[in-house]
Design an enzyme around this catalytic site. Sequence first.
Site, PDB file in Angstrom:
ATOM      1  N   ASN A   1       0.884  -1.199  -0.037  1.00  0.00           N
ATOM      2  CA  ASN A   1       0.012  -0.008  -0.001  1.00  0.00           C
ATOM      3  C   ASN A   1       0.942   1.219  -0.060  1.00  0.00           C
ATOM      4  OD1 ASN A   1      -1.885   1.974   0.431  1.00  0.00           O
ATOM      5  ND2 ASN A   1      -2.462   1.430   2.583  1.00  0.00           N
ATOM      6  N   TRP A   2       0.940   1.751  -1.070  1.00  0.00           N
ATOM      7  CA  TRP A   2       2.127   2.955  -1.358  1.00  0.00           C
ATOM      8  C   TRP A   2       1.377   4.410  -0.814  1.00  0.00           C
ATOM      9  CZ3 TRP A   2       4.422   2.412  -6.917  1.00  0.00           C
ATOM     10  CH2 TRP A   2       5.074   1.352  -6.999  1.00  0.00           C
ATOM     11  N   LYS A   3       0.193   4.326  -0.377  1.00  0.00           N
ATOM     12  CA  LYS A   3      -0.578   5.605  -0.059  1.00  0.00           C
ATOM     13  C   LYS A   3      -0.013   6.774  -0.844  1.00  0.00           C
ATOM     14  CE  LYS A   3      -0.084   3.366   4.666  1.00  0.00           C
ATOM     15  NZ  LYS A   3      -0.068   3.707   5.960  1.00  0.00           N
TER      16      LYS A   3
ATOM     17  N   HIS B   1      -9.578   1.602   4.826  1.00  0.00           N
ATOM     18  CA  HIS B   1      -8.262   1.738   5.219  1.00  0.00           C
ATOM     19  C   HIS B   1      -8.432   2.726   6.573  1.00  0.00           C
ATOM     20  CE1 HIS B   1      -3.943   2.736   6.068  1.00  0.00           C
ATOM     21  NE2 HIS B   1      -3.856   1.686   5.838  1.00  0.00           N
TER      22      HIS B   1
ATOM     23  N   GLU C   1      -5.507  -4.366  10.533  1.00  0.00           N
ATOM     24  CA  GLU C   1      -4.555  -3.405  10.841  1.00  0.00           C
ATOM     25  C   GLU C   1      -4.790  -2.516  12.159  1.00  0.00           C
ATOM     26  OE1 GLU C   1      -2.347  -2.573   6.807  1.00  0.00           O
ATOM     27  OE2 GLU C   1      -4.025  -0.996   7.173  1.00  0.00           O
TER      28      GLU C   1
ATOM     29  N   GLY D   1       2.608   2.766  10.535  1.00  0.00           N
ATOM     30  CA  GLY D   1       3.579   3.606  10.358  1.00  0.00           C
ATOM     31  C   GLY D   1       4.085   3.953  11.556  1.00  0.00           C
TER      32      GLY D   1
ATOM     33  N   SER E   1       3.395  -1.496  10.330  1.00  0.00           N
ATOM     34  CA  SER E   1       4.666  -1.724  10.662  1.00  0.00           C
ATOM     35  C   SER E   1       5.460  -3.086  10.341  1.00  0.00           C
ATOM     36  CB  SER E   1       5.272  -1.339  11.993  1.00  0.00           C
ATOM     37  OG  SER E   1       4.778   0.010  12.192  1.00  0.00           O
TER      38      SER E   1
ATOM     39  N   GLY F   1       2.822  -0.749   4.221  1.00  0.00           N
ATOM     40  CA  GLY F   1       3.067   0.487   3.872  1.00  0.00           C
ATOM     41  C   GLY F   1       4.340   0.897   3.616  1.00  0.00           C
ATOM     42  N   GLY F   2       5.070   1.354   4.544  1.00  0.00           N
ATOM     43  CA  GLY F   2       6.410   1.991   4.879  1.00  0.00           C
ATOM     44  C   GLY F   2       7.444   1.034   3.955  1.00  0.00           C
TER      45      GLY F   2
HETATM   46  P1  PGA Z   1       2.762   0.776   7.626  1.00  0.00           P
HETATM   47  O1  PGA Z   1       1.481   0.915   6.900  1.00  0.00           O
HETATM   48  O2  PGA Z   1       3.426  -0.712   7.158  1.00  0.00           O
HETATM   49  O3  PGA Z   1       3.673   1.955   7.127  1.00  0.00           O
HETATM   50  O4  PGA Z   1       2.818   0.557   9.032  1.00  0.00           O
HETATM   51  C1  PGA Z   1       0.544  -0.321   6.715  1.00  0.00           C
HETATM   52  C2  PGA Z   1      -0.750   0.094   6.271  1.00  0.00           C
HETATM   53  O5  PGA Z   1      -1.292   1.551   6.568  1.00  0.00           O
HETATM   54  O6  PGA Z   1      -1.343  -0.450   5.409  1.00  0.00           O
END
Ligand code: PGA
Length: 253
Positions: free
Chosen positions: A4-6, A99, A171, A177, A217, A238-239
Amino acid sequence: MAANWKMHKTPAETADFLARLIPLLAPAAAEGAPERARVCDIVVAPPFPCLPAAATAARGAGIELAGQNMHWETHGAFTGEVSAAMLLAVGCRYVILGHSERRQYFGETDATINRKLLAALNAGLRPIVCVGETLAQREAGQTETVLREQLERGFLGIKATQAPPCILAYEPVWAIGTGRTATPELAADAHRYLRQRLARLWGDSAAAACRILYGGSVKPDNIRGLMAQPELDGALVGGASLDPQSFAALVDF
Ligand code: PGA
């Protein structure tokens, strides 16, 4: 394993990411495939303007694309929104729905997520529906109540026959994050609870077949511990999905 690149990367950066990722991945599993053949599905969710570039760059590599959101209507006066058909037309087979950032910053509710889920299924997109509690809710002992309500309201009216394409993502908001990953045991408890609730909605076999991803995370250095839990079917990242080396390490954990 879903990325998920946001709100990160331009179309050029998307093409560059995929050009660097693809050679790092083991080939997709196929009959007679070599031992290291990949056994997981890979999904990347770039921002909307990057989807055409992603579709071109990912062609033939066994990487599927997802939208990060969509509207429930097919078309109309909804400035800033995109429809399921639009996502399909630029090569998406999946869409992330509900999300926590959409819930937190853009006012999404279980009711709107439910409308989106129905629209996605009707259009033939595979939904990745996100649920999860905040830190305050966990500390107040409300985790199971929050998960049950998000699940039951979000999946209202979805029958067992519609279950197979559905993917759930647990999540916990406090882990997104923040670098604060849920312990594998804590994630497994939540997944087990979610699967029990799915079984109430759809029966045991449809619930057992539903994939439940963990997100929050996830990094190359904690993926093995998480995925060692049989309750976790994959991850929504995400990250750590923004760098090809790191995402490849997650895929090939
Ligand atoms: P993160 O994000 O891996 O940066 O914690 C996960 C997400 O929001 O899907």
